[in-house]
Each structure stands twice: as C-alpha cells, then as structure tokens.
Design a protein around this motif. Structure first.
Motif, short mmCIF file in Angstrom:
data_model
loop_
_atom_site.label_atom_id
_atom_site.label_comp_id
_atom_site.label_asym_id
_atom_site.label_seq_id
_atom_site.Cartn_x
_atom_site.Cartn_y
_atom_site.Cartn_z
N ASN A 120 0.80 -1.23 0.00
CA ASN A 120 0.00 0.00 0.00
C ASN A 120 0.83 1.28 0.00
N SER A 121 2.12 1.17 -0.28
CA SER A 121 2.97 2.37 -0.30
C SER A 121 2.77 3.17 -1.58
N ILE A 122 3.07 4.46 -1.50
CA ILE A 122 3.01 5.35 -2.65
C ILE A 122 4.38 6.02 -2.81
N VAL A 123 5.07 5.68 -3.89
CA VAL A 123 6.40 6.22 -4.14
C VAL A 123 6.28 7.35 -5.15
N SER A 124 6.42 8.59 -4.68
CA SER A 124 6.31 9.76 -5.55
C SER A 124 7.63 10.51 -5.69
N LYS A 125 8.64 10.09 -4.93
CA LYS A 125 9.98 10.67 -5.03
C LYS A 125 11.00 9.54 -5.13
N ASP A 126 12.14 9.83 -5.75
CA ASP A 126 13.16 8.80 -5.96
C ASP A 126 13.62 8.18 -4.65
N ILE A 127 13.81 6.86 -4.68
CA ILE A 127 14.22 6.09 -3.49
C ILE A 127 15.63 5.58 -3.71
N PRO A 128 16.57 5.82 -2.76
CA PRO A 128 17.95 5.36 -2.94
C PRO A 128 18.09 3.85 -2.73
N ASP A 129 19.26 3.33 -3.09
CA ASP A 129 19.55 1.90 -2.92
C ASP A 129 19.33 1.45 -1.48
N ASN A 130 18.97 0.17 -1.34
CA ASN A 130 18.92 -0.51 -0.03
C ASN A 130 17.91 0.12 0.94
N SER A 131 16.81 0.63 0.39
CA SER A 131 15.81 1.29 1.25
C SER A 131 14.66 0.35 1.58
N LEU A 132 14.20 0.41 2.82
CA LEU A 132 12.94 -0.18 3.23
C LEU A 132 11.95 0.97 3.30
N PHE A 133 10.97 0.97 2.39
CA PHE A 133 10.03 2.09 2.23
C PHE A 133 8.64 1.61 2.59
N LEU A 134 8.02 2.27 3.55
CA LEU A 134 6.67 1.89 3.97
C LEU A 134 5.77 3.13 3.98
N GLY A 135 4.60 3.00 3.38
CA GLY A 135 3.66 4.12 3.34
C GLY A 135 4.12 5.19 2.37
N ASN A 136 4.69 6.26 2.92
CA ASN A 136 5.20 7.34 2.07
C ASN A 136 6.58 7.82 2.52
N LYS A 137 7.32 6.94 3.22
CA LYS A 137 8.64 7.37 3.70
C LYS A 137 9.58 6.18 3.85
N ILE A 138 10.88 6.50 3.86
CA ILE A 138 11.91 5.49 4.09
C ILE A 138 11.98 5.19 5.58
N ILE A 139 11.82 3.93 5.94
CA ILE A 139 11.88 3.53 7.34
C ILE A 139 13.31 3.30 7.79
N LYS A 140 14.09 2.67 6.92
CA LYS A 140 15.50 2.41 7.26
C LYS A 140 16.26 2.08 6.00
N ILE A 141 17.58 2.20 6.09
CA ILE A 141 18.47 1.76 5.04
C ILE A 141 18.95 0.36 5.41
N LEU A 142 18.70 -0.60 4.54
CA LEU A 142 19.04 -1.99 4.81
C LEU A 142 20.53 -2.21 4.68
N GLU A 143 21.07 -3.06 5.55
CA GLU A 143 22.48 -3.41 5.46
C GLU A 143 22.71 -4.29 4.24
N GLU A 144 23.81 -4.02 3.52
CA GLU A 144 24.13 -4.85 2.37
C GLU A 144 24.53 -6.24 2.85
N THR A 145 23.97 -7.25 2.20
CA THR A 145 24.26 -8.63 2.59
C THR A 145 25.46 -9.16 1.83
N ASP A 146 26.06 -10.21 2.38
CA ASP A 146 27.19 -10.86 1.74
C ASP A 146 26.67 -11.80 0.67
N THR A 147 26.77 -11.39 -0.59
CA THR A 147 26.23 -12.22 -1.67
C THR A 147 27.06 -13.47 -1.91
N ASN A 148 28.24 -13.57 -1.28
CA ASN A 148 29.07 -14.76 -1.45
C ASN A 148 28.82 -15.80 -0.36
N GLU A 149 27.86 -15.51 0.52
CA GLU A 149 27.53 -16.46 1.57
C GLU A 149 27.07 -17.77 0.95
#
Length: 247
Positions: free
Chosen positions: A202-231
């Motif tokens: 149910n989120s509405i994205v009306s402005k650009d969102i940066p990498d690794n964002s958790l976006f809920l509703g109409n705002k960024i809640i947190k920046i997600l930590e980059e995971t180790d893709t070689n795991e």
C-alpha cells in the motif's frame, strides 16, 4: 504583469530526451520508427495521446493482454514448457523480456513496447504498467498483487487538460527500478527505485528512493544493510531443512 505559473512550466520538458530515445532504439522491440509524437511522449514533452497512431497501438495492446489469458497449463507437459510459452508470447508486444520472466494473468500495459523487464522478473495478479514513457526494471524484481507503475502526468489546471480544440494534453516521466527489488501488494510507483529496495504494501512512491531502502507508506523507514552475496546459500538452506521440504 508576469504570467501565472502553471503545472506545464513545472513538469513538462521543452526538448526531446535523445539519450532515452537512443536507449529505446537500442534495447526495445516493437517501438515506432521515426515517430515524432512517440519521441515527444517518452521524452516528457507535451503530446496528444489521442493521436491516431498511439490510440491504435494502445487498442492492439489491449488485444495482446486479453489473449495472454488464453494459456492453459493442461496444454503443456511441464511447468517449464508452460512458462516458456508464456514468456515467448510476452515478447510479441513487450519491449524487452528477460530470461526467467513469469507474469501472472491479468497484466495491463498502455503500450508494452516502452517497457524493459530484466532477468527473473515476476509479477503476481493485476500488474499495471502505464508505460507512456520508458519503464526500465532491473534483474530479480518481484511484484505482489495489484502493483502499479505509472509514468503519465496530467496538468493540474483543468483548462490545460483539454485544449479549446478538444485535444487532450499529457506528458510522462520515465521510471527506473533497480535490481533485486521487492514491490509488495497494492503499491504505486511514480518515481525511481534504487537497487535492493523493499517497497511495503500500500505504499506510494512519488519521489526517488535510494539503494537498499525499506520504504513503507510514504517514507523510508530504514536503510538496509548490504548482505554478503558470497555467503554459502546452499549450506544455509540445507541447515534450515529447505531441501527436505521439497521431497
């Protein structure tokens, strides 16, 4: 006396986006050839969506979309055959369809050929992409039910939405969605989304969102930590009994 500012002055581009036009010509199938109105449309300039060539194209796309619902799994021997047949059909009207793409029916496009889908794209029921401008979607993007990706823009002032000659005025803004994104159910995307983002239900994205964002509703809640893709994912799934569950 200075003239009043209008939404046209704020949002509409005054010249063609040659970089975007070249991207389309190099990467998208089925696009119009040397069509001034199409070039204006994807560039964000004012254009008339009721122009005959665009109107006919949209109606043809509606037919493609309806026919996509004619696939029946009973007509195929395996799920791979079924998925491949559906993807190959999508390639007949969508600009670019990456390997591993699967789209549940129904799907809705304005044009289809203005959309680029990366590898392993998945959409649940009722995906809507109004691709009046170019929509670029990266690899490994997942969409929940009822996701909308919307490029069109309309003037705020009512007298600008329809000219004295009864011509419709419209413009559009391109949208890019990065790799490894999850767009949850009922969200509306009207701006760019970076890589590795989660857009909540149910989120509405009306402005650009940066990498690794958790976006809920109409705002960024947190920046997600980059995971180790070689795991060692295989070992992790085995530890949690995932492969046992598939027997």
């Amino acid at each position: 006396m200075a003239s009043k500012s209008t939404s046209l002055q704020k949002y509409v581009k005054l010249e063609k986006n040659q970089k975007l036009i070249e991207f389309a010509k190099e990467n998208l199938n089925h696009i119009p050839s040397d069509d001034n109105n199409w070039e204006r449309m994807i560039s964000g300039m004012l254009y008339n969506p009721e122009a005959e060539n665009l109107a006919i194209t949209r109606m043809k796309t509606r037919d493609f979309q309806l026919d996509y619902g004619n696939f029946r799994f009973r007509d195929y021997k395996t799920t791979d055959e079924y998925s491949t047949a559906k993807r190959e059909y999508l390639e007949t009207f969508i600009g670019h369809v990456g390997e591993g793409t699967f789209m549940e029916y129904p799907v809705y496009f304005d044009y289809g050929f203005n959309t680029y889908l990366g590898k392993n794209f998945y959409s649940n029921f009722n995906l809507t992409i109004l691709d009046c401008s170019i929509v670029k979607i990266g690899d490994n993007v997942l969409c929940g039910p009822n996701v909308s990706i919307l490029t069109p823009l309309h003037p705020i002032e009512p007298y600008l939405r329809l000219t004295p000659r009864k011509e419709v005025l419209e413009s559009a803004k391109p949208i890019t969605i990065g790799n490894n994104c999850w767009l949850c159910s009922n969200c509306s995307i009207m701006a760019n989304v970076g890589n590795n983002c989660v857009i909540g239900a149910n989120s509405i994205v009306s402005k650009d969102i940066p990498d690794n964002s958790l976006f809920l509703g109409n705002k960024i809640i947190k920046i997600l930590e980059e995971t180790d893709t070689n795991e060692n994912i295989e070992a992790l799934l085995k530890e949690y009994g995932f492969y046992d569950s598939r027997k």
